[in-house]
Design a protein around this motif. Structure first.
Motif, PDB file in Angstrom:
ATOM      1  N   UNK A   1      71.498  24.229  14.150  1.00 29.17           N
ATOM      2  CA  UNK A   1      70.289  24.885  13.649  1.00 29.17           C
ATOM      3  C   UNK A   1      70.040  26.163  14.457  1.00 29.17           C
ATOM      4  N   UNK A   2      69.088  26.928  13.980  1.00 26.34           N
ATOM      5  CA  UNK A   2      68.641  28.139  14.694  1.00 26.34           C
ATOM      6  C   UNK A   2      67.400  27.780  15.488  1.00 26.34           C
ATOM      7  N   UNK A   3      67.360  28.238  16.732  1.00 24.25           N
ATOM      8  CA  UNK A   3      66.224  27.934  17.613  1.00 24.25           C
ATOM      9  C   UNK A   3      65.666  29.217  18.207  1.00 24.25           C
ATOM     10  N   UNK A   4      64.351  29.184  18.457  1.00 22.64           N
ATOM     11  CA  UNK A   4      63.718  30.313  19.135  1.00 22.64           C
ATOM     12  C   UNK A   4      62.550  29.778  19.959  1.00 22.64           C
ATOM     13  N   UNK A   5      62.024  30.637  20.812  1.00 21.50           N
ATOM     14  CA  UNK A   5      60.858  30.252  21.600  1.00 21.50           C
ATOM     15  C   UNK A   5      59.684  29.955  20.669  1.00 21.50           C
ATOM     16  N   UNK A   6      58.804  29.032  21.115  1.00 19.37           N
ATOM     17  CA  UNK A   6      57.635  28.728  20.297  1.00 19.37           C
ATOM     18  C   UNK A   6      56.681  29.913  20.228  1.00 19.37           C
ATOM     19  N   UNK A   7      56.880  30.899  21.120  1.00 17.92           N
ATOM     20  CA  UNK A   7      56.078  32.121  21.093  1.00 17.92           C
ATOM     21  C   UNK A   7      56.710  33.182  20.188  1.00 17.92           C
ATOM     22  N   UNK A   8      57.831  32.887  19.584  1.00 15.46           N
ATOM     23  CA  UNK A   8      58.565  33.893  18.804  1.00 15.46           C
ATOM     24  C   UNK A   8      57.817  34.208  17.494  1.00 15.46           C
ATOM     25  N   UNK A   9      57.860  35.476  17.063  1.00 18.77           N
ATOM     26  CA  UNK A   9      57.186  35.849  15.801  1.00 18.77           C
ATOM     27  C   UNK A   9      57.646  34.993  14.621  1.00 18.77           C
ATOM     28  N   UNK A  10      58.889  34.529  14.642  1.00 19.73           N
ATOM     29  CA  UNK A  10      59.374  33.758  13.500  1.00 19.73           C
ATOM     30  C   UNK A  10      59.044  32.262  13.605  1.00 19.73           C
ATOM     31  N   UNK A  11      58.398  31.887  14.733  1.00 23.69           N
ATOM     32  CA  UNK A  11      58.195  30.462  14.990  1.00 23.69           C
ATOM     33  C   UNK A  11      57.386  29.794  13.885  1.00 23.69           C
ATOM     34  N   UNK A  12      56.386  30.482  13.414  1.00 23.52           N
ATOM     35  CA  UNK A  12      55.517  29.879  12.408  1.00 23.52           C
ATOM     36  C   UNK A  12      55.981  30.155  10.980  1.00 23.52           C
ATOM     37  N   UNK A  13      56.956  31.051  10.834  1.00 18.99           N
ATOM     38  CA  UNK A  13      57.419  31.411   9.495  1.00 18.99           C
ATOM     39  C   UNK A  13      58.174  30.231   8.892  1.00 18.99           C
ATOM     40  N   UNK A  14      57.887  29.924   7.623  1.00 18.88           N
ATOM     41  CA  UNK A  14      58.498  28.754   7.004  1.00 18.88           C
ATOM     42  C   UNK A  14      59.713  29.105   6.159  1.00 18.88           C
ATOM     43  N   UNK A  15      59.814  30.358   5.748  1.00 17.24           N
ATOM     44  CA  UNK A  15      60.915  30.690   4.835  1.00 17.24           C
ATOM     45  C   UNK A  15      61.684  31.888   5.378  1.00 17.24           C
ATOM     46  N   UNK A  16      62.694  31.590   6.217  1.00 13.93           N
ATOM     47  CA  UNK A  16      63.441  32.652   6.892  1.00 13.93           C
ATOM     48  C   UNK A  16      64.791  32.805   6.211  1.00 13.93           C
ATOM     49  N   UNK A  17      65.172  34.044   5.949  1.00 18.10           N
ATOM     50  CA  UNK A  17      66.529  34.244   5.419  1.00 18.10           C
ATOM     51  C   UNK A  17      67.385  34.900   6.490  1.00 18.10           C
ATOM     52  N   UNK A  18      68.656  35.085   6.174  1.00 19.34           N
ATOM     53  CA  UNK A  18      69.608  35.523   7.190  1.00 19.34           C
ATOM     54  C   UNK A  18      69.333  36.956   7.643  1.00 19.34           C
ATOM     55  N   UNK A  19      68.750  37.765   6.791  1.00 22.55           N
ATOM     56  CA  UNK A  19      68.459  39.154   7.173  1.00 22.55           C
ATOM     57  C   UNK A  19      67.395  39.186   8.263  1.00 22.55           C
ATOM     58  N   UNK A  20      66.410  38.303   8.167  1.00 20.46           N
ATOM     59  CA  UNK A  20      65.352  38.246   9.172  1.00 20.46           C
ATOM     60  C   UNK A  20      65.925  37.783  10.519  1.00 20.46           C
ATOM     61  N   UNK A  21      66.850  36.846  10.446  1.00 17.15           N
ATOM     62  CA  UNK A  21      67.512  36.386  11.671  1.00 17.15           C
ATOM     63  C   UNK A  21      68.229  37.532  12.353  1.00 17.15           C
ATOM     64  N   UNK A  22      68.967  38.267  11.555  1.00 14.43           N
ATOM     65  CA  UNK A  22      69.806  39.335  12.118  1.00 14.43           C
ATOM     66  C   UNK A  22      68.993  40.441  12.758  1.00 14.43           C
ATOM     67  N   UNK A  23      67.671  40.489  12.465  1.00 14.47           N
ATOM     68  CA  UNK A  23      66.827  41.530  13.050  1.00 14.47           C
ATOM     69  C   UNK A  23      66.559  41.263  14.530  1.00 14.47           C
ATOM     70  N   UNK A  24      66.850  40.068  14.987  1.00 18.61           N
ATOM     71  CA  UNK A  24      66.628  39.727  16.391  1.00 18.61           C
ATOM     72  C   UNK A  24      67.976  39.509  17.086  1.00 18.61           C
TER      73      UNK A  24
END
Lengths: 312, 312
Positions: free
Chosen positions: A168-191
């Motif tokens: 799976x993909x993991x990030x800090x609980x403080x990460x902007x994407x932490x609360x996002x429920x629908x992430x696609x691969x383009x959003x991942x690649x931005x970080x």
DNA sequence: CACGATTACGGATATCGTAACAATA
DNA sequence: TATTGTTACGATATCCGTAATCGTG
């Protein structure tokens, strides 16, 4: 020289008479007498004076006593040690596994071994699969825990599969994407994407590349790779990095709430089966079986805790 | 458990093949193979893997190796020690003699023993004959050097006579009587008479009493008596005391010129035979014979030096 | 005679060497 | 085929237990 004779000799020193000593070692009086005489002949010194009907130790006997007791003690101690080895309570074991198993296997396993097997010497190599495989082949470790699929390409290995983990993909609980429920691969690649690059089954690499369109080499798309999991784990706390990792490596971090699993679609629908890998032709001593038992128990415990995770 | 097996086991660890090891211990290959198997059965552990035609030590073998080497080493060391004892180069000897023999026997004997028998432990009791006799009977000393005539009254003793010494009157070379050539008993009695009072043969006491008219108990006529010869010897240097003593006790003092023998008439025409006294029923270890040899040599040397004294 | 230790002797076990056998390069 | 290790087997040595013997109180 027979240690049975030495025990007879010692019994004779410890008892008031020859007959009492003979009884102590469960031997008839004549046999005992002959045993002592044989020892005297072998050592070529008189060990007892037989002037009166009382056997009295000569200075030679007193000098030899220390030697005899040492030898008998050494024998008993050595046999005891072998029994300990045989029952797995003593001995040396050399093993290895990846640093991603630190939280779920390495730490609890070491705690358990230090507590349960106090006379066992442990040589623990923390590394990725390739160096561990090398250590295994050069007999520097007895076995290691790693990707069970390695055994498919290495015919000299046998594997005992123990734990199937997801990715799976993991990030800090403080990460902007932490609360996002629908992430696609383009959003991942931005970080900044990071990964702990140990051994990966070629099939896994291929699947991952096609899933997220990460061609021209999977690893080129990651900003940080390391053979040390603690390093990439640290980046999640100190930066906005996003980590692709096995679930087992992140269970504790998720439990403590410092890290969250990202809801990416399509999900990283991969599995990695962890197992104990060892040489096919090499029989391992009992202590290894004991340690492997402990590993199995640790995995079972992890299985339960993973099932209790809310975000699974 | 047989140390022969252990030697086989060690040889197998030290050699590249079973046949080479068998040759090293002068045994046929099959016998050697069986010996190893027997050891494995006795210890109930596999010591060598026989998968390929090469014997390779198991962890059990490596654990047992230390024990085996210790046992074999202990055996060799113990046997060597017994041989040393047998040849008299090692062991313990407890002996005694009077302090009057300090110059001529105790000191040179100890020098010799420390030089020639470095592995021998010496327990030296300096005392008069009566306590030494007690130590001898309680087996606390192996023998002592004393008046050979003691054995006449003690039937449990055997004596080897070694040195016959005379008696005489001695005084400091600074003494008023030192230069006097014709001294009678009245002149002696004018000065403080001293004596080292160990054991004296009753015949000696009787003769001395009649010779000098010293009745109502010989010892009452002496101002100082002591069981320690060094004490009365000291009085000669620091006072005008006159000492009745054996010639052997004064040889060195006369040689160095500090003490002179007085020309008393009638002379102290007595003899005391010194010898080695030991229990009749007790066989002594070789180291005692060695020490007694040294004592005989010391007496011979003293005999020569006494003959060379000018004032004899 | 009582007691402790040492031979005497027949049987069981161990150990050895020679020879035959099995397995591997 | 040569090398290495393991069985097979008969001979010898060692060790044990029972019984008889010796030597002292």
């Amino acid at each position: 020289m027979n240690t049975r004779q030495l025990k007879h000799f010692i019994a004779l020193l410890d008892n008031p008479s020859l007959s009492a000593a003979a009884e102590e070692v469960h031997l008839s009086q004549p046999a005992f007498s002959r045993s002592i005489r044989a020892l005297e002949e072998q050592l070529n010194v008189p060990l007892f004076t037989r002037s009166d009907r009382r056997l009295r130790p000569t200075p030679y006997a007193l000098a030899w006593e220390a030697t005899a007791r040492r030898i008998v003690m050494n024998e008993n101690e050595g046999k005891r040690h072998l029994q300990m080895m045989q029952s797995g309570k003593s001995g040396r074991v050399a093993l290895g596994m990846g640093s991603s198993l630190m939280d779920e296997l390495i730490c609890p396993l070491l705690d358990k071994l230090l507590r349960d097997l106090p006379e066992v010497q442990i040589n623990f190599s923390v590394d990725t699969s390739a160096p561990l495989l090398n250590l295994l082949r050069t007999r520097q470790i007895d076995f290691f825990v790693g990707d069970a699929s390695i055994a498919r390409y290495q015919q000299d290995l046998v594997v005992e599969s123990l734990f199937t983990c997801g990715f799976a993909w993991y990030a800090s609980s403080q990460h902007p994407l932490a609360k996002t429920t629908d992430i696609d691969i383009a959003m991942i690649k931005a970080w900044p994407m990071v990964i702990a690059a140990g051994y990966f089954d070629p099939a896994v690499v291929e699947h991952m590349e096609s899933l997220y369109d990460l061609h021209s080499g999977l690893y080129q798309h990651f900003r940080v790779m390391s053979n040390d999991f603690q390093l990439v784990r640290h980046l999640l706390d100190s930066s906005d990095a996003i980590l692709a990792a096995t679930d087992i490596s992140m269970i504790r971090a998720v439990e403590t709430g410092k890290v969250v699993k990202l809801h990416v679609s399509p999900p990283l629908a991969l599995t990695l089966t962890l197992g104990i890998l060892r040489l096919a032709d090499c029989e391992l001593p009992p202590v290894c079986e004991r340690v492997m038992d402990s590993i199995r128990q640790c995995f079972k415990h992890t299985e339960i805790r993973r099932a209790q995770l809310p975000n699974q």
